[in-house]
Scaffold this motif. Structure first.
Motif, PDB file in Angstrom:
ATOM      1  N   GLU A 168      16.111  31.673  38.508  1.00 39.84           N
ATOM      2  CA  GLU A 168      15.091  31.392  39.526  1.00 39.84           C
ATOM      3  C   GLU A 168      15.489  31.952  40.886  1.00 39.84           C
ATOM      4  O   GLU A 168      14.637  32.379  41.666  1.00 39.84           O
ATOM      5  CB  GLU A 168      14.851  29.883  39.638  1.00 39.84           C
ATOM      6  CG  GLU A 168      14.214  29.255  38.414  1.00 39.84           C
ATOM      7  CD  GLU A 168      15.219  28.971  37.286  1.00 39.84           C
ATOM      8  OE1 GLU A 168      16.457  28.962  37.540  1.00 39.84           O
ATOM      9  OE2 GLU A 168      14.769  28.787  36.146  1.00 39.84           O
ATOM     10  N   GLN A 169      16.777  31.945  41.191  1.00 35.80           N
ATOM     11  CA  GLN A 169      17.253  32.443  42.477  1.00 35.80           C
ATOM     12  C   GLN A 169      17.228  33.967  42.556  1.00 35.80           C
ATOM     13  O   GLN A 169      17.445  34.532  43.626  1.00 35.80           O
ATOM     14  CB  GLN A 169      18.668  31.920  42.753  1.00 35.80           C
ATOM     15  CG  GLN A 169      18.699  30.426  42.971  1.00 35.80           C
ATOM     16  CD  GLN A 169      20.086  29.836  42.851  1.00 35.80           C
ATOM     17  OE1 GLN A 169      21.004  30.425  42.278  1.00 35.80           O
ATOM     18  NE2 GLN A 169      20.245  28.638  43.400  1.00 35.80           N
ATOM     19  N   CYS A 170      16.934  34.616  41.443  1.00 31.32           N
ATOM     20  CA  CYS A 170      16.825  36.075  41.397  1.00 31.32           C
ATOM     21  C   CYS A 170      15.375  36.534  41.349  1.00 31.32           C
ATOM     22  O   CYS A 170      15.114  37.738  41.213  1.00 31.32           O
ATOM     23  CB  CYS A 170      17.586  36.613  40.185  1.00 31.32           C
ATOM     24  SG  CYS A 170      19.359  36.310  40.241  1.00 31.32           S
ATOM     25  N   LEU A 188      16.886  29.590  49.791  1.00 34.41           N
ATOM     26  CA  LEU A 188      17.940  28.828  50.442  1.00 34.41           C
ATOM     27  C   LEU A 188      18.861  28.292  49.356  1.00 34.41           C
ATOM     28  O   LEU A 188      18.462  27.485  48.521  1.00 34.41           O
ATOM     29  CB  LEU A 188      17.360  27.677  51.267  1.00 34.41           C
ATOM     30  CG  LEU A 188      18.385  26.784  51.962  1.00 34.41           C
ATOM     31  CD1 LEU A 188      19.184  27.581  52.993  1.00 34.41           C
ATOM     32  CD2 LEU A 188      17.682  25.603  52.619  1.00 34.41           C
ATOM     33  N   LEU A 189      20.102  28.766  49.334  1.00 32.32           N
ATOM     34  CA  LEU A 189      21.061  28.382  48.306  1.00 32.32           C
ATOM     35  C   LEU A 189      21.918  27.194  48.741  1.00 32.32           C
ATOM     36  O   LEU A 189      22.329  26.388  47.912  1.00 32.32           O
ATOM     37  CB  LEU A 189      21.961  29.568  47.958  1.00 32.32           C
ATOM     38  CG  LEU A 189      21.227  30.842  47.521  1.00 32.32           C
ATOM     39  CD1 LEU A 189      22.213  31.984  47.328  1.00 32.32           C
ATOM     40  CD2 LEU A 189      20.411  30.593  46.268  1.00 32.32           C
ATOM     41  N   SER A 207      24.689  28.305  56.527  1.00 30.04           N
ATOM     42  CA  SER A 207      23.746  28.314  55.415  1.00 30.04           C
ATOM     43  C   SER A 207      24.013  29.545  54.568  1.00 30.04           C
ATOM     44  O   SER A 207      24.480  30.571  55.081  1.00 30.04           O
ATOM     45  CB  SER A 207      22.300  28.402  55.917  1.00 30.04           C
ATOM     46  OG  SER A 207      21.977  27.306  56.724  1.00 30.04           O
ATOM     47  N   VAL A 208      23.694  29.443  53.295  1.00 31.85           N
ATOM     48  CA  VAL A 208      23.784  30.582  52.379  1.00 31.85           C
ATOM     49  C   VAL A 208      22.385  30.823  51.841  1.00 31.85           C
ATOM     50  O   VAL A 208      21.744  29.908  51.319  1.00 31.85           O
ATOM     51  CB  VAL A 208      24.767  30.304  51.222  1.00 31.85           C
ATOM     52  CG1 VAL A 208      24.878  31.526  50.311  1.00 31.85           C
ATOM     53  CG2 VAL A 208      26.138  29.887  51.749  1.00 31.85           C
ATOM     54  N   VAL A 209      21.922  32.049  51.976  1.00 34.28           N
ATOM     55  CA  VAL A 209      20.571  32.418  51.576  1.00 34.28           C
ATOM     56  C   VAL A 209      20.652  33.620  50.650  1.00 34.28           C
ATOM     57  O   VAL A 209      21.420  34.552  50.896  1.00 34.28           O
ATOM     58  CB  VAL A 209      19.719  32.765  52.828  1.00 34.28           C
ATOM     59  CG1 VAL A 209      18.337  33.243  52.440  1.00 34.28           C
ATOM     60  CG2 VAL A 209      19.633  31.562  53.767  1.00 34.28           C
ATOM     61  N   GLY A 210      19.855  33.604  49.590  1.00 32.89           N
ATOM     62  CA  GLY A 210      19.713  34.764  48.720  1.00 32.89           C
ATOM     63  C   GLY A 210      18.393  35.448  49.049  1.00 32.89           C
ATOM     64  O   GLY A 210      17.352  34.795  49.095  1.00 32.89           O
ATOM     65  N   ILE A 248      19.251  42.398  45.463  1.00 36.67           N
ATOM     66  CA  ILE A 248      19.519  41.010  45.846  1.00 36.67           C
ATOM     67  C   ILE A 248      20.728  41.015  46.781  1.00 36.67           C
ATOM     68  O   ILE A 248      21.740  41.654  46.485  1.00 36.67           O
ATOM     69  CB  ILE A 248      19.826  40.121  44.629  1.00 36.67           C
ATOM     70  CG1 ILE A 248      18.644  40.108  43.660  1.00 36.67           C
ATOM     71  CG2 ILE A 248      20.180  38.698  45.071  1.00 36.67           C
ATOM     72  CD1 ILE A 248      18.924  39.368  42.349  1.00 36.67           C
ATOM     73  N   SER A 249      20.596  40.306  47.888  1.00 39.58           N
ATOM     74  CA  SER A 249      21.726  40.181  48.810  1.00 39.58           C
ATOM     75  C   SER A 249      21.917  38.715  49.172  1.00 39.58           C
ATOM     76  O   SER A 249      20.972  37.934  49.177  1.00 39.58           O
ATOM     77  CB  SER A 249      21.495  41.027  50.065  1.00 39.58           C
ATOM     78  OG  SER A 249      20.263  40.711  50.673  1.00 39.58           O
TER      79      SER A 249
END
Length: 193
Positions: free
Chosen positions: A62-64, A75-76, A85-88, A167-168
């Motif tokens: 889902e995060q991809c 938002l990871l 924060s860590v964001v994909g 993806i980054s």
């Protein structure tokens, strides 16, 4: 089934995570917790991020997922004290940002595909010449590339020029869950290229 009342609040759902993502967050927490200046913090966070890029077990399916209309932000993790924060970000071919700068230091790492980036310098208005942007560098960031920066001087545009998904992962020194975006300003100024 019950109907929520004005007094009922639902806690926001915790983002889905993986053991590798949890390990990365712990490593970032340690680096940020040192309380160093933004540029040194970004450097340390980049060192922690790099070994996780390109690994199959970092993100969930889902995060991809992308969005056909614009790049998609997942938002990871948002640290409870707001320190990072860590964001994909998922980019489908041709998707791009506006020219912008950021609210805080940032570290980016390419997990899949490649990102193209154009960096700018702002030239203030002077002697009747309006403010404008000067392109200073074009960069192609392949899978595994990591870069970090801290305002000021972080004006850029990012896009996916490839034929496949990119993806980054972006680590910001702010609570992007609360802010909704890492963008401080969007620049609608003439640029030399």
């Amino acid at each position: 089934m019950t109907t929520p009342t004005a007094h009922t609040r639902t806690a926001p759902a915790r983002p889905c995570t993986t053991p590798r993502l949890d390990a990365l967050v712990a490593e970032i927490r340690e680096a940020v917790g040192r309380g160093l200046p933004p540029d040194l913090t970004a450097y340390l966070v980049g060192e922690r991020l790099a070994p996780h890029l390109g690994t199959a077990d970092l993100l969930t399916a889902e995060q991809c997922e992308g969005d056909p209309d614009r790049y998609r932000q997942h938002l990871l993790h948002a640290e409870s004290d707001g320190s990072f924060s860590v964001v994909g970000l998922v980019w489908l071919p041709g998707q791009r940002t506006s020219v912008h700068d950021h609210v805080s230091w940032c570290v980016t790492g390419v997990h899949e595909g490649e990102e193209h980036e154009r960096r700018y310098r702002l030239v203030p208005a002077e002697d009747g010449v309006p403010a404008h942007l000067v392109a200073t560098e074009d960069v192609v960031n392949p899978q595994g590339a990591v870069c970090g920066f801290a305002p000021p001087g972080d004006i850029h545009r990012v896009w996916n020029a490839g034929a496949g998904r990119a993806i980054s992962l972006h680590v910001y020194g702010a609570d992007i869950g609360r802010l909704g975006s890492s963008v401080r300003r969007v620049y609608d100024l003439p640029a030399d290229r």
